[in-house]
Design a protein around this motif. Structure first.
Motif, mmCIF file in Angstrom:
data_model
loop_
_atom_site.group_PDB
_atom_site.id
_atom_site.type_symbol
_atom_site.label_atom_id
_atom_site.label_comp_id
_atom_site.label_asym_id
_atom_site.label_seq_id
_atom_site.Cartn_x
_atom_site.Cartn_y
_atom_site.Cartn_z
ATOM 1 N N GLU A 6 -20.774 -6.882 2.038
ATOM 2 C CA GLU A 6 -21.069 -6.151 0.795
ATOM 3 C C GLU A 6 -21.851 -4.869 1.082
ATOM 4 O O GLU A 6 -21.660 -3.846 0.424
ATOM 5 N N THR A 7 -22.734 -4.914 2.105
ATOM 6 C CA THR A 7 -23.460 -3.687 2.474
ATOM 7 C C THR A 7 -22.469 -2.658 3.015
ATOM 8 O O THR A 7 -22.555 -1.463 2.696
ATOM 9 N N ALA A 8 -21.541 -3.126 3.847
ATOM 10 C CA ALA A 8 -20.548 -2.217 4.429
ATOM 11 C C ALA A 8 -19.743 -1.539 3.320
ATOM 12 O O ALA A 8 -19.484 -0.328 3.374
ATOM 13 N N ALA A 9 -19.356 -2.309 2.308
ATOM 14 C CA ALA A 9 -18.559 -1.743 1.209
ATOM 15 C C ALA A 9 -19.349 -0.656 0.481
ATOM 16 O O ALA A 9 -18.842 0.444 0.232
ATOM 17 N N ILE A 10 -20.602 -0.942 0.177
ATOM 18 C CA ILE A 10 -21.408 0.016 -0.589
ATOM 19 C C ILE A 10 -21.696 1.265 0.257
ATOM 20 O O ILE A 10 -21.623 2.393 -0.241
ATOM 21 N N ALA A 11 -22.014 1.045 1.540
ATOM 22 C CA ALA A 11 -22.296 2.191 2.421
ATOM 23 C C ALA A 11 -21.047 3.064 2.547
ATOM 24 O O ALA A 11 -21.108 4.296 2.416
ATOM 25 N N GLY A 12 -19.899 2.444 2.775
ATOM 26 C CA GLY A 12 -18.652 3.195 2.950
ATOM 27 C C GLY A 12 -18.274 3.953 1.688
ATOM 28 O O GLY A 12 -17.951 5.146 1.736
ATOM 29 N N LEU A 13 -18.339 3.273 0.549
ATOM 30 C CA LEU A 13 -17.967 3.936 -0.712
ATOM 31 C C LEU A 13 -18.902 5.107 -1.007
ATOM 32 O O LEU A 13 -18.469 6.161 -1.482
ATOM 33 N N GLY A 55 -8.384 4.848 0.366
ATOM 34 C CA GLY A 55 -8.882 3.486 0.201
ATOM 35 C C GLY A 55 -9.850 3.129 1.311
ATOM 36 O O GLY A 55 -9.911 3.803 2.343
ATOM 37 N N LEU A 56 -10.608 2.043 1.074
ATOM 38 C CA LEU A 56 -11.530 1.507 2.074
ATOM 39 C C LEU A 56 -11.255 0.018 2.191
ATOM 40 O O LEU A 56 -11.170 -0.673 1.166
ATOM 41 N N LEU A 57 -11.106 -0.458 3.417
ATOM 42 C CA LEU A 57 -10.855 -1.884 3.648
ATOM 43 C C LEU A 57 -12.059 -2.503 4.348
ATOM 44 O O LEU A 57 -12.467 -2.041 5.419
ATOM 45 N N ILE A 58 -12.599 -3.555 3.743
ATOM 46 C CA ILE A 58 -13.767 -4.256 4.297
ATOM 47 C C ILE A 58 -13.370 -5.712 4.550
ATOM 48 O O ILE A 58 -12.761 -6.361 3.688
ATOM 49 N N GLY A 59 -13.746 -6.225 5.709
ATOM 50 C CA GLY A 59 -13.358 -7.582 6.083
ATOM 51 C C GLY A 59 -14.293 -8.652 5.556
ATOM 52 O O GLY A 59 -15.281 -8.350 4.889
ATOM 53 N N PRO A 60 -13.975 -9.899 5.875
ATOM 54 C CA PRO A 60 -14.805 -11.021 5.406
ATOM 55 C C PRO A 60 -16.063 -11.164 6.274
ATOM 56 O O PRO A 60 -16.201 -10.454 7.277
ATOM 57 N N GLU A 61 -16.934 -12.106 5.905
ATOM 58 C CA GLU A 61 -18.180 -12.291 6.668
ATOM 59 C C GLU A 61 -17.928 -12.507 8.153
ATOM 60 O O GLU A 61 -18.689 -12.055 8.997
ATOM 61 N N GLY A 62 -16.832 -13.213 8.470
ATOM 62 C CA GLY A 62 -16.534 -13.488 9.876
ATOM 63 C C GLY A 62 -15.739 -12.373 10.557
ATOM 64 O O GLY A 62 -15.356 -12.489 11.719
ATOM 65 N N GLY A 63 -15.474 -11.305 9.863
ATOM 66 C CA GLY A 63 -14.727 -10.182 10.429
ATOM 67 C C GLY A 63 -13.226 -10.438 10.469
ATOM 68 O O GLY A 63 -12.734 -11.491 10.046
ATOM 69 N N PHE A 64 -12.480 -9.455 10.964
ATOM 70 C CA PHE A 64 -11.028 -9.589 11.125
ATOM 71 C C PHE A 64 -10.736 -10.258 12.464
ATOM 72 O O PHE A 64 -11.508 -10.108 13.425
ATOM 73 N N THR A 65 -9.624 -10.969 12.566
ATOM 74 C CA THR A 65 -9.223 -11.559 13.848
ATOM 75 C C THR A 65 -8.621 -10.442 14.716
ATOM 76 O O THR A 65 -8.191 -9.405 14.188
ATOM 77 N N TRP A 81 0.844 -1.214 0.000
ATOM 78 C CA TRP A 81 0.000 0.000 0.000
ATOM 79 C C TRP A 81 0.872 1.253 0.000
ATOM 80 O O TRP A 81 1.807 1.363 0.794
ATOM 81 N N PRO A 82 0.589 2.238 -0.859
ATOM 82 C CA PRO A 82 1.400 3.462 -0.874
ATOM 83 C C PRO A 82 1.270 4.213 0.457
ATOM 84 O O PRO A 82 0.152 4.505 0.891
ATOM 85 N N ARG A 83 2.397 4.480 1.083
ATOM 86 C CA ARG A 83 2.400 5.010 2.455
ATOM 87 C C ARG A 83 1.650 6.328 2.630
ATOM 88 O O ARG A 83 1.083 6.597 3.680
ATOM 89 N N GLY A 84 1.621 7.161 1.596
ATOM 90 C CA GLY A 84 0.959 8.462 1.745
ATOM 91 C C GLY A 84 -0.562 8.395 1.609
ATOM 92 O O GLY A 84 -1.240 9.398 1.791
ATOM 93 N N VAL A 85 -1.096 7.239 1.247
ATOM 94 C CA VAL A 85 -2.539 7.141 0.982
ATOM 95 C C VAL A 85 -3.251 6.578 2.207
ATOM 96 O O VAL A 85 -2.852 5.537 2.734
ATOM 97 N N ARG A 86 -4.292 7.288 2.680
ATOM 98 C CA ARG A 86 -5.038 6.828 3.861
ATOM 99 C C ARG A 86 -5.912 5.642 3.487
ATOM 100 O O ARG A 86 -6.578 5.658 2.457
ATOM 101 N N LEU A 87 -5.917 4.638 4.353
ATOM 102 C CA LEU A 87 -6.757 3.458 4.157
ATOM 103 C C LEU A 87 -7.780 3.422 5.285
ATOM 104 O O LEU A 87 -7.423 3.202 6.453
ATOM 105 N N LEU A 88 -9.034 3.695 4.945
ATOM 106 C CA LEU A 88 -10.095 3.658 5.955
ATOM 107 C C LEU A 88 -10.442 2.188 6.227
ATOM 108 O O LEU A 88 -10.825 1.457 5.305
ATOM 109 N N PHE A 89 -10.258 1.792 7.470
ATOM 110 C CA PHE A 89 -10.437 0.388 7.860
ATOM 111 C C PHE A 89 -11.799 0.267 8.542
ATOM 112 O O PHE A 89 -11.994 0.802 9.641
ATOM 113 N N ALA A 90 -12.747 -0.381 7.861
ATOM 114 C CA ALA A 90 -14.102 -0.544 8.426
ATOM 115 C C ALA A 90 -14.016 -1.571 9.548
ATOM 116 O O ALA A 90 -13.833 -2.754 9.320
ATOM 117 N N ASP A 91 -14.112 -1.069 10.779
ATOM 118 C CA ASP A 91 -13.856 -1.895 11.965
ATOM 119 C C ASP A 91 -15.072 -1.805 12.886
ATOM 120 O O ASP A 91 -15.281 -0.795 13.561
#
Ligand code: SAH
Length: 257
Positions: A235-242, A199-209, A155-165
């Motif tokens: 998928e809802t989280a991705a669409i809502a976030g975007l 960027g936006l990061l969305i986890g799997p159905e079971g979430g992140f560990t 990931w390019p260091r200068g770019v913010r990655l919004l982590f949906a947590d």
């Protein structure tokens, strides 16, 4: 009927005839029941859009390009990193993310990922069909899947990655309890201010560990955010976030863009 839009890779120029793919020919002939001479629109992701006239020989189709109808524009540099879901949900996600204007889609393999295999070539075709339909002038890039660590490393260091947590930090409480919760996405975007890319990061159905959450939160370019008080399907989280990101910082009118 609105003129069908077709993505054709390769240079486009008025007066040139370009060949259409077998899939495009099939759709034009058998689904849309187009005839020779019909007006179509052609784009290639870099030269804008051209009006064209359909030519047919046996089962093959070509398009004779006329005048340019739109100059090339670019979409905001908004990248979606997502853990692969079940096939249908992935297809839906790629289609909708393309409509919402993402520039790139990066599948990431996480510890709780259930999807066996991701096929970027299939997803690219879905992105292409979606771009043709929604009048985009380019197709979002669909990258090969990487592990979460590889993707974060690249990931390019200068770019913010919004982590949906959606989780918190109390190991025995529902949803991880009250501690360690991420702030709402809108406030996070307001305080970040204008960004050249994000960027936006969305986890799997079971979430992140818990380990993945800790790894993510330790990175300086990662910004944890919440998408409200309910657990959304990935998928809802991705669409809502975007949608929120495009509305606030992207090409929907952008008060903070
Ligand atoms: N932790 C859950 C659900 C994961 S939901 C479980 O154990 O089943 C799938 C993904 O959607 C999450 O990893 C997160 O990235 C995103 N997500 C869902 N609801 C969210 C919310 N309210 N806030 C932030 N992200 C959310």
């Amino acid at each position: 009927m609105q003129a069908p839009r077709l993505f054709v890779p390769g240079p486009l120029e008025a007066g040139v005839t370009v060949a259409l793919s077998a899939d495009q020919a099939h759709k034009l002939l058998h689904v849309l029941r187009c005839k020779a001479g019909q007006r179509v629109l052609v784009f290639n992701g870099c030269d804008g859009e051209f009006a064209a006239c359909l030519e047919m020989t046996n089962k093959a189709c070509a398009a004779l390009l006329g005048a340019r109808t739109r100059a090339q524009t670019s979409v905001p540099d908004l990248r979606l990193m997502f853990a692969p879901l079940k096939r249908q949900a992935n297809d839906w996600l790629v289609e909708k993310a393309t409509e919402l204007g993402v520039a790139a889609l990066q599948p990431v393999l996480t510890q709780r990922c259930v999807a066996e295999r991701i096929r970027p070539d299939r997803l690219r075709l879905i992105a292409q069909a979606s771009a043709e339909q929604c009048e985009r002038l380019e197709i979002p890039a669909v990258q090969e899947a990487l592990t979460l660590s590889q993707a974060l490393h690249a990931w390019p260091r200068g770019v913010r990655l919004l982590f949906a947590d959606e989780a918190g930090d109390c190991p025995h409480a529902d949803w991880g309890g009250a501690a360690g919760r991420a702030p709402p996405l809108v406030g996070a975007l307001q305080s970040l201010g204008p960004q050249p890319a994000w960027g936006l990061l969305i986890g799997p159905e079971g979430g992140f560990t818990p380990q993945e959450r800790a790894e993510l939160r330790a990175l300086p370019f990662v910004v944890p955010i919440s998408l409200g008080p309910r657990i959304l399907r990935a998928e809802t989280a991705a669409i809502a976030g975007l949608s929120l990101m495009q509305a606030l910082c992207g090409d929907w009118g952008s008060p903070y863009g």
